[in-house]
Design an enzyme around this catalytic site. Structure first.
Site, PDB file in Angstrom:
ATOM      1  CG  HIS A 118      16.752  15.210  -8.322  1.00 50.95           C
ATOM      2  ND1 HIS A 118      15.804  15.279  -7.330  1.00 50.95           N
ATOM      3  CD2 HIS A 118      16.776  13.917  -8.709  1.00 50.95           C
ATOM      4  CE1 HIS A 118      15.282  14.082  -7.130  1.00 50.95           C
ATOM      5  NE2 HIS A 118      15.858  13.237  -7.945  1.00 50.95           N
ATOM      6  CG  HIS A 358      14.019  11.176  -3.405  1.00 51.56           C
ATOM      7  ND1 HIS A 358      14.769  12.322  -3.541  1.00 51.56           N
ATOM      8  CD2 HIS A 358      12.727  11.572  -3.429  1.00 51.56           C
ATOM      9  CE1 HIS A 358      13.964  13.363  -3.659  1.00 51.56           C
ATOM     10  NE2 HIS A 358      12.719  12.939  -3.586  1.00 51.56           N
ATOM     11  CG  HIS A 359      19.401  10.260  -0.022  1.00 50.62           C
ATOM     12  ND1 HIS A 359      19.323  10.718   1.271  1.00 50.62           N
ATOM     13  CD2 HIS A 359      19.112   8.939   0.025  1.00 50.62           C
ATOM     14  CE1 HIS A 359      19.016   9.710   2.076  1.00 50.62           C
ATOM     15  NE2 HIS A 359      18.862   8.614   1.336  1.00 50.62           N
ATOM     16  CB  CYS A 360      18.512  15.325  -4.593  1.00 49.52           C
ATOM     17  SG  CYS A 360      17.930  16.358  -3.275  1.00 49.52           S
ATOM     18  CB  THR A 361      19.923  10.169  -6.279  1.00 49.85           C
ATOM     19  OG1 THR A 361      19.508   9.454  -5.094  1.00 49.85           O
ATOM     20  CG2 THR A 361      21.104  11.034  -5.945  1.00 49.85           C
TER      21      THR A 361
END
Ligand SMILES: Cc1ncc(COP(=O)(O)O)c(C=O)c1O
Length: 405
Positions: A118, A358-361
């Site tokens: 992100h 979501h692991h910043c993705t």
């Protein structure tokens, strides 16, 4: 196989802790912790102003930290190293500087990959909202590499900035950024997010032919709230900073001010002094243990071992490279019918730290139509025993063949 657990006090203080979340942030070695404790208890001072010994010494070490970073990046010019707070801040500073200096204008295009964190998407979406730039996403191939056909198709004359991660924080894939550097036109700036590559491999910025590169110190065994921007000197000299203040200026009058010289032109106010020194010590620690050769050789062995374990368990779906080439030690996976949070919970109950979510993705998760996934990642303090403990929890809690026995 050597591992460096003994150098990290957190494991002495929590003997049962198994830390498999280093892609998120790394643990700190005794060498860094002790040094920072000594500095704060014996010789702390602000920098850029005092004429007394501890101030001069702090200033020298702040410069030494930048010099060490410049050496690690193969550029050797400390004036090109700007300190900020983390990778998110780094790219916000770069993107807003490009807007202020009219490098990016309405209708210009920024090209990123679909796997970006992100932090390499949101600053561009801000410019899309503020001045109407376009943001385009390059696809990845079946094995999660850059799709260079798609890249070349989308790299049209409107593209003024290419901003790619070097290593994905989910797939662990190492992107061929040197190839992008070779394809780049002179009218385009190339920015590299090195947040996941800097702790894993030696970087050679001149070879990458990029214009900016950034990373975040807490992933390199240093303290948090310290981000690093490397920028090409001629650009840093030319661009007006988006904010300014004490020490980032040459002169202030009632009506106006003159920006200061590099590297402080982009660093107004008192910086994170102990953070900068912790980065110096973390890089010294990497040198002490044998540079990246050591990191890479441990990494290679643990990757091979983890992949073998994943492959031998059909109930685990590993997403990303299932081969050990061109990847780092992060493993992204899901189990059909099991929520990733339940996996992370089962691990946490056994003092094993992994990530779920979501692991910043989010754009990448949507692209793959995945709702949640788990991630396990390793570093130099991990061993095969840690990996065995992780798979034991998976087998006892989630392996359908075991569960029906
Ligand atoms: C590839 C990548 N870029 C950027 C970041 C953001 O780092 P920070 O939270 O320190 O700004 C991360 C952190 O996970 C990352 O993995």
């Amino acid at each position: 196989m050597q591992n460096y657990k003994k150098d990290f006090p957190i494991f002495k203080n929590n003997p049962s802790l198994i830390f498999l979340d280093s892609t998120s942030s790394t643990q700190k070695p005794e060498y860094v912790i002790e040094w920072i404790c000594d500095y704060l208890s014996q010789s702390y001072s602000n920098i850029h102003r005092g004429l007394y010994d501890i101030a001069i010494n702090s200033e020298k070490m702040y410069f030494d930290s930048k010099q060490k970073v410049a050496d690690f990046l193969g550029t050797h010019d400390l004036k090109e190293i700007i300190y900020t707070y983390n990778s998110n801040y780094a790219l916000n500073i770069i993107s807003q500087t490009l807007r202020l200096n009219k490098v990016l204008k309405t209708g210009d295009k920024v090209l990123v990959s679909i796997v970006e964190h992100h932090s390499n998407i949101v600053p561009w979406l801000i410019l899309k909202e503020e001045i109407g730039i376009e943001l385009e996403f390059v696809r990845v191939t079946q094995d999660f590499d850059i799709d260079f056909d798609d890249f070349e198709k989308k790299y049209d004359e409107k593209v003024k900035v290419i901003a790619f991660t070097h290593v994905s924080n989910v797939t662990g894939k190492i992107f061929d950024v040197e190839r992008i550097g070779k394809l780049k036109r002179p009218d385009t700036l190339f920015i590299i997010d090195a947040s996941q590559s800097f702790p894993h491999m030696k970087l050679d910025v001149p070879k990458m032919n990029c214009d900016f590169l950034f990373f975040t110190a807490h992933k390199v065994m240093a303290d948090s709230w310290l981000g690093v921007i490397w920028g090409k000197r001629e650009l840093l000299e030319k661009y007006k900073p988006i904010f300014s203040g004490w020490w980032a200026i040459n002169e202030v009058k009632k009506e106006c001010f003159k920006p200061g010289a590099l590297p402080f032109k982009f660093e107004p106010g008192t910086p994170n002094i102990s953070g900068a020194l912790s980065l110096l010590k973390a890089l010294e620690y990497i040198e002490k243990i044998g540079w990246y050769e050591t990191v890479e050789s441990i990494e290679k062995e643990l990757i091979e071992y983890s992949l073998e374990q994943f492959r031998s368990r059909p109930y685990l779906q590993l997403i990303g490279n299932t081969e050990s080439k061109k990847r780092v030690w992060v493993f992204w996976f899901y189990i059909q019918g099991v929520h990733a949070l339940d996996i992370a919970d089962a691990m946490a109950e056994n003092n094993i730290c992994i990530r779920a979510g979501h692991h910043c993705t989010e754009p990448f998760m949507n692209y793959l139509k995945l709702s949640s996934s788990a991630r396990m990642s390793l570093y130099i303090y991990n061993s095969k025993d840690d990996i065995d403990a992780f798979f034991k929890i998976l087998d006892t809690n989630f392996n359908p063949t075991w569960l029906t026995k």
